[in-house]
Write a protein that holds these residues in place. Structure first.
Motif, PDB file in Angstrom:
ATOM      1  N   GLY A  49       3.706  15.595  -2.956  1.00  0.00           N
ATOM      2  CA  GLY A  49       4.748  15.205  -2.002  1.00  0.00           C
ATOM      3  C   GLY A  49       4.457  13.834  -1.440  1.00  0.00           C
ATOM      4  N   GLU A  50       4.857  13.614  -0.211  1.00  0.00           N
ATOM      5  CA  GLU A  50       4.710  12.290   0.398  1.00  0.00           C
ATOM      6  C   GLU A  50       3.289  11.997   0.810  1.00  0.00           C
ATOM      7  N   ILE A  51       2.945  10.700   0.745  1.00  0.00           N
ATOM      8  CA  ILE A  51       1.699  10.225   1.327  1.00  0.00           C
ATOM      9  C   ILE A  51       2.107   9.178   2.344  1.00  0.00           C
ATOM     10  N   TYR A  52       1.713   9.366   3.594  1.00  0.00           N
ATOM     11  CA  TYR A  52       2.230   8.456   4.607  1.00  0.00           C
ATOM     12  C   TYR A  52       1.298   8.334   5.786  1.00  0.00           C
ATOM     13  N   LEU A  53       1.584   7.304   6.602  1.00  0.00           N
ATOM     14  CA  LEU A  53       0.891   7.108   7.856  1.00  0.00           C
ATOM     15  C   LEU A  53       1.845   7.493   8.976  1.00  0.00           C
ATOM     16  N   ASP A  54       1.369   8.346   9.867  1.00  0.00           N
ATOM     17  CA  ASP A  54       2.174   8.753  11.024  1.00  0.00           C
ATOM     18  C   ASP A  54       1.675   7.938  12.208  1.00  0.00           C
ATOM     19  N   ILE A  55       2.465   6.933  12.605  1.00  0.00           N
ATOM     20  CA  ILE A  55       2.007   5.985  13.615  1.00  0.00           C
ATOM     21  C   ILE A  55       2.733   6.232  14.928  1.00  0.00           C
ATOM     22  N   LYS A  56       1.933   6.266  16.015  1.00  0.00           N
ATOM     23  CA  LYS A  56       2.524   6.410  17.348  1.00  0.00           C
ATOM     24  C   LYS A  56       1.978   5.289  18.224  1.00  0.00           C
ATOM     25  N   VAL A  57       2.854   4.565  18.898  1.00  0.00           N
ATOM     26  CA  VAL A  57       2.437   3.468  19.762  1.00  0.00           C
ATOM     27  C   VAL A  57       2.814   3.791  21.200  1.00  0.00           C
ATOM     28  N   THR A  58       1.798   3.817  22.059  1.00  0.00           N
ATOM     29  CA  THR A  58       2.062   4.079  23.473  1.00  0.00           C
ATOM     30  C   THR A  58       1.386   2.993  24.304  1.00  0.00           C
ATOM     31  N   LYS A  98       6.952   6.060  10.574  1.00  0.00           N
ATOM     32  CA  LYS A  98       6.379   6.743   9.418  1.00  0.00           C
ATOM     33  C   LYS A  98       6.349   5.730   8.287  1.00  0.00           C
ATOM     34  N   PHE A  99       5.138   5.365   7.867  1.00  0.00           N
ATOM     35  CA  PHE A  99       5.010   4.400   6.785  1.00  0.00           C
ATOM     36  C   PHE A  99       4.635   5.150   5.522  1.00  0.00           C
ATOM     37  N   VAL A 100       5.542   5.183   4.558  1.00  0.00           N
ATOM     38  CA  VAL A 100       5.321   5.984   3.357  1.00  0.00           C
ATOM     39  C   VAL A 100       4.753   5.105   2.238  1.00  0.00           C
ATOM     40  N   PHE A 101       3.699   5.585   1.570  1.00  0.00           N
ATOM     41  CA  PHE A 101       3.185   4.909   0.378  1.00  0.00           C
ATOM     42  C   PHE A 101       3.899   5.482  -0.824  1.00  0.00           C
ATOM     43  N   LYS A 102       4.365   4.619  -1.701  1.00  0.00           N
ATOM     44  CA  LYS A 102       5.033   5.160  -2.885  1.00  0.00           C
ATOM     45  C   LYS A 102       4.060   5.967  -3.712  1.00  0.00           C
ATOM     46  N   ASN A 103       2.869   5.445  -3.976  1.00  0.00           N
ATOM     47  CA  ASN A 103       1.761   6.290  -4.403  1.00  0.00           C
ATOM     48  C   ASN A 103       0.471   5.590  -4.015  1.00  0.00           C
ATOM     49  N   LEU A 104      -0.616   6.312  -4.149  1.00  0.00           N
ATOM     50  CA  LEU A 104      -1.878   5.796  -3.634  1.00  0.00           C
ATOM     51  C   LEU A 104      -2.388   4.600  -4.439  1.00  0.00           C
ATOM     52  N   ASN A 105      -1.784   4.372  -5.610  1.00  0.00           N
ATOM     53  CA  ASN A 105      -2.243   3.230  -6.408  1.00  0.00           C
ATOM     54  C   ASN A 105      -1.872   1.903  -5.774  1.00  0.00           C
ATOM     55  N   ALA A 106      -0.948   1.948  -4.811  1.00  0.00           N
ATOM     56  CA  ALA A 106      -0.549   0.700  -4.158  1.00  0.00           C
ATOM     57  C   ALA A 106      -1.685   0.119  -3.339  1.00  0.00           C
ATOM     58  N   ILE A 107      -2.636   0.990  -2.945  1.00  0.00           N
ATOM     59  CA  ILE A 107      -3.778   0.472  -2.184  1.00  0.00           C
ATOM     60  C   ILE A 107      -5.061   0.737  -2.974  1.00  0.00           C
TER      61      ILE A 107
END
Lengths: 290, 319, 439
Positions: A49-58, A98-107
């Motif tokens: 499924g998705e691989i993503y960063l869940d970012i919260k800024v406070t 929510k920053f989604v990576f298309k797949n982990l090969n991008a990094i």
């Protein structure tokens, strides 16, 4: 000539003053103290499924925690001391993104197979710049449903993706998806054994829509691996039956479902009484005519 | 030559003064523009709107400072008919009386979230004591969303209705204000808007829907707890459940046999069995959807809640 | 004939004297004050009343119940007495019909005043749910209004024709109106047969419809869980109460009209005696139901029931309760059991006390129950623990009572209070039978 020079100088001086006054505004703005932001980020990987960063800024403004919306963030991948830009995102009205990576090969990982990400905020007029480091190794959870002696189990293995080695001694949570919060199967934390495995029996009689249950095996917010989630769909639930009286004729139904007794008898009574009343009124007309 | 010098000086003076005048005026203009770019616009049009801020105070705001944000359409708004409700769900609440300390955070959250401006809150924490010989306890009570609702049965115009998912709502645009439902409810959970509610402009253009009660409240109609379908549609828990610091309220779907208080998620049947759950005034046959867990093994003494107890008040008056 | 001329002179509607005009003006002033108060209520909302979330129904509702109860007098005097062949009722039937019509019309108006959103009145018809007791009320009240009107109108036809002729010379326009309303009544055999048949049908219908009306009124309360309302006794209790209120009102109005129009020859002490006996019967029946309603629950005294009874017997409402029970029920029974008590003047006083007590009795039915709900009253202002009507409520309620009296006044002014044709027929019958007897 000397006079001209003087006037030139005066003219330049006036111009310089005016320019200074305009920049004075921005200088004045800079005198306002900028607030600090708190960047929180979780790396989440859903198997298949998705691989993503869940970012919260406070930020803490005037002793209250507020959500910082509409700020630009840049995500970098740090490899061999070089910062490679991976992407950009902007926080929504709730200060989340929510920053989604298309797949982990991008990094790219470094030599120890560890991925190093930096979320950077350039800063703006109200907030200082900030950045957050995220470090994780790639790990897979392979989970499936097993039935043994008519008991259902969830079986899962934790495997390091790059080295293909089994990861033991990590806390996994097995849960079934529910409307608001998931329900734990077994204890909240189940430790993987030396083979990186867990085997959890599923209690009986868990209801699900059409008998379908969605199980999740989650490695929650681990220091080394972030959050990894495997989903197992299993039709082993008790099918949900609608027990509501919504479709029945009851005293509390809307008028299109009135109980038959109330539909028939009162209306019978009303029509017979009003039938007679109409007959009486026609009698009045008969009297007039005769 | 002297004349030429004089003339050129005069010309220069002339030009210079004119130019510097222009420069001064232009500079003032520039600085004004610059300050405007940096600061908020301050012009007022004189027209004021009354708004309610997120912490429940009423403020008067210039109408030019207010812009309509287009709300993203509710993703699930086509998923269900407001009168029918969420499919395959039956909502229940479990109130753990053993944990209630009369913190009243639930009441405050509900009052704020539903913009309640009257003198009667929808969620009230009762100081209960059945007899002098039995122990006193705090009992949060709101609409019980009965499965055999007396209020729905007596409504002459179908303004209050029972949904498939168990929730009982009020259509404030249909209600005629006869108050028969209030007379019929044995739990005294319904309140009435005897006058125009002091909410100010809280909706600014969003369409009224019975599944967000009190948004807005309507003069001459009845209001009550709605089990927050406007939160459920976002997969969030009702305001009271989230606000309680002691985890008193559990909320969930009876068909899923699961309730949660935000921290702890449990199987409903097991919870009711283990803790001997019961319902209020079961003998009346209303079949409420709210279960209570008896106040056994209390976490905190009943007396601790007496500080916050206000016999004659359940809502905060706005400033 | 000479006797007929005298009859006409006595019974034809007469112009109002000074007292009548003052009376009418007073009523109009009260009504206007009420209308102003009502407009204020519409603008500000029902916050101008003293009703709040616990005392959610107040004197608007108890006034409504009073009007419904009083309207039962039509069924009683006209229909029940007719079917039991009590011929003495003739002089009082019209007054009874007028009171019934005025009361039920005002009941319909009063209940709309209690609706907080009268602008949504049509919802009661468009979205009506027949499961709701209020819908039953919405159906039965117009039915009873129509029947009461027909019960007044059918027997009126011959009298209207008589009055048309009577006023032809002196008051031609008035005569024309009487003519129009008399629907070409000529007294022909056909017309008489239609009329007799119709009156018989109405008389038969209005009894069950009247009983259903009182019962539905009671069911507005007994279909709830509340202590004091959730009683299996309430239907018959309300019917008996309607008997008492209706006859009490009839006696009071009959006495006043008899005095004002000098009808002593037609409404004699004999009639008061009969009415007195009827009132005693009604009060005894009502007393029986009161015992069942108040004394028997005290036997088991469940906690909720005990709280309710205590507020009535010894608590906040005790003075009112004992006035209503002793003054409005027991006293009339005692006084009216004696022949001397059934003379016109004592009857009038008793009738007045009965009517006033009936009004306050309904207040005692509505308010105390609402102020002790199942869950304790907490979290609301201290004033919400009590209820006493506000100025707006008093003005509006007085206006509804004044409007009922105004309707009665206007009908009494223009209609023959005692049926002329029938009285003439009866006198003829009497003459014939005495002649036959002599022969």
């Amino acid at each position: 000539m000397k006079n001209q020079l003087n006037f030139n100088l005066i003219f330049l001086a006036i111009l310089g003053l005016l320019l200074f006054s305009t920049s004075f505004q921005s200088l004045h703005a800079q005198k306002v103290k900028k607030e600090r932001v708190r960047l929180k980020a979780k790396y989440i990987k859903v198997m298949d499924g998705e691989i993503y960063l869940d970012i919260k800024v406070t930020a803490r403004v005037k002793r209250k925690n507020i959500k910082v919306s509409n700020i630009d963030l840049t995500i970098y991948n740090k490899v061999n001391n070089k910062k490679i830009k991976v992407g950009e995102t902007t926080t929504d009205v709730d200060g989340e993104s929510k920053f989604v990576f298309k797949n982990l090969n991008a990094i790219k990982p470094d030599s120890t197979n560890t991925y190093n990400l930096i979320i950077s905020f350039k800063g703006n007029d109200t907030f200082k710049k900030a950045k957050k480091n995220i470090v994780f190794k790639d790990v897979d959870i392979r989970a499936k449903l097993i039935t043994k002696d008519s008991i259902n189990y969830i079986s899962a293995i934790l495997i390091d993706a790059n080295k293909d080695s089994l990861v033991s001694n990590q806390s996994l949570t097995v849960q079934v998806k529910r409307l608001f919060q998931p329900l734990f199967i077994g204890k909240e934390f189940i430790i993987t054994d030396e083979n990186g495995r867990i085997l959890v029996p599923i209690e009986e009689g868990i209801p699900g829509i059409d008998g379908n249950l969605t199980f999740e095996v989650v490695l929650n917010d681990s220091d080394d691996f972030g959050t990894v989630k495997a989903i197992v769909e299993a039709p082993i639930g008790v099918p949900i039956v609608d027990e509501s009286t919504f479709d029945q004729r009851t005293m509390w139904s809307p008028r299109n479902k009135t109980p038959l007794f109330l539909l028939i008898f009162p209306n019978l009574l009303i029509f017979s009484i009003w039938g007679l009343i109409i007959y009486l009124i026609t009698n009045l007309f008969k009297i007039t005519k005769s | 030559m002297k004349n030429n010098n004089k003339n050129s000086r005069r010309k220069f003076l002339d030009k210079g003064v004119k130019f510097s005048l222009a420069a001064v005026v232009g500079g003032i203009g520039l600085s004004n523009i610059a300050s405007k770019l940096n600061a908020k616009p301050n012009e007022s049009s004189g027209e004021k709107i009354e708004l309610m801020t997120t912490d429940g105070t009423l403020v008067e705001v210039d109408s030019t400072e207010v812009t309509e944000i287009s709300h993203p359409p509710k993703e699930d708004s086509n998923k269900y008919n407001v009168r029918e409700g969420f499919p395959n769900r039956k909502f229940v609440m479990v109130v753990d009386l053993a944990k209630c300390k009369n913190a009243l955070k639930c009441q405050q959250a509900c009052n704020k979230g539903h913009y309640i401006t009257g003198d009667n809150a929808w969620l009230k924490v009762y100081k209960m004591q059945e007899s002098k010989e039995t122990a006193p306890y705090w009992m949060p009570t709101q609409c019980q969303h009965c499965d055999q609702p007396a209020c729905v049965t007596v409504c002459p115009v179908d303004a209050t209705f029972k949904r498939r998912d168990g929730i009982v709502l009020i259509d404030n645009e249909r209600c005629i204000g006869c108050r028969f439902c209030m007379a019929a409810c044995p739990y005294s959970t319904r309140v009435f808007n005897w006058k125009e509610p002091d909410q100010g402009e809280i909706t600014l253009g969003t369409e009224y829907s019975p599944d967000y009660a009190g948004y807005p409240s309507v003069k001459g109609t009845v209001d009550k707890c709605d089990f927050c379908p406007h939160q459920i549609v976002k997969n969030e828990l009702p305001f009271c459940v989230t606000a309680c610091p002691n985890g008193v309220f559990y909320f969930g779907d009876k068909y899923e046999d699961t309730v949660t208080n935000g921290e702890v998620t449990l199987r409903l049947k097991k919870l009711l069995e283990d803790k001997a759950g019961y319902r209020l005034m079961e003998g009346l046959g209303t079949e409420p959807s709210v279960y209570y867990l008896p106040p056994v093994d209390r976490l905190v003494d009943f007396k601790e809640g007496l500080d916050k107890y206000k016999k004659f008040q359940s809502t905060e008056k706005l400033q | 004939m000479k006797s007929n001329d005298k009859l006409l002179k006595d019974l034809a509607p007469k112009k109002f004297g000074k007292l009548g005009v003052i009376w009418t003006c007073l009523l109009i002033v009260i009504i206007i004050a009420g209308i102003i108060a009502y407009i204020d209520q519409l603008m500000k909302g029902q916050i101008v009343t003293n009703m709040r979330d616990y005392a959610l129904w107040g004197i608007y509702i108890s006034n409504f119940v009073f009007f419904v109860a009083t309207s039962f007098v039509g069924s009683v005097t006209v229909a029940i007495l007719r079917l039991t062949k009590n011929t003495w009722r003739t002089p009082v039937v019209r007054i009874a019909e007028i009171i019934a019509l005025a009361a039920i019309v005002m009941a319909g108006i009063t209940i709309m005043i209690d609706m907080a959103r009268p602008d949504r009145l049509l919802n009661l018809f468009i979205h009506a749910r027949i499961q709701s007791p209020i819908t039953w009320d919405v159906i039965i009240i117009p039915t009873y209004i129509t029947l009461s009107f027909l019960l007044l109108y059918f027997p009126l036809l011959p009298d209207l024709a008589i009055l048309r002729d009577y006023f032809k010379k002196d008051k031609p326009t008035l005569s024309k109106w009487y003519g129009k309303l008399s629907l070409n009544w000529k007294g022909s055999k056909v017309q008489k047969s239609i009329q007799t048949k119709s009156i018989q049908i109405i008389a038969l219908m209005i009894i069950p419809v009247g009983l259903i009306l009182q019962t539905i009124d009671a069911w507005l309360f007994s279909t709830t869980y509340r202590i004091g309302w959730d009683s299996t006794n309430l239907g018959p209790y309300f019917i008996a109460g309607a008997f008492v209120a209706g006859i009490g009102a009839l006696v009071t109005v009959v006495y006043i009209i008899r005095k004002a129009y000098k009808l002593e020859d037609y409404i004699t002490e004999f009639h008061f005696d009969k009415l007195g006996k009827l009132l005693v019967l009604a009060c005894l029946t009502y007393l029986y139901f009161n015992v069942n309603e108040y004394l028997i629950p005290a036997f088991t005294a469940t906690e909720d029931e005990a709280t309710h009874l205590n507020t009535l017997f010894t608590g906040h409402y005790a003075p009112l309760f004992w006035f209503v029970t002793i003054g409005g029920l027991i006293l009339p029974i005692i006084v009216l059991l004696f022949k001397k008590g059934r003379k016109p003047l004592p009857m009038f006083i008793i009738g007045l006390v009965v009517v006033v007590a009936s009004w306050w009795k309904r207040y005692l039915i509505v308010t105390p129950t609402l102020l002790h709900p199942f869950l304790p009253i907490q979290g609301v202002p201290e004033s919400w623990h009590h209820y006493f009507p506000s100025v707006h409520e008093w003005l509006i309620t007085s206006a509804t009572l004044a409007m009922a009296l105004l309707i009665i006044t206007i009908l009494v002014r223009y209609l023959p209070i005692i049926p002329i044709q029938r009285t003439a027929d009866e006198q003829e019958e009497l003459l014939k039978t005495t002649k036959n007897a002599e022969q």
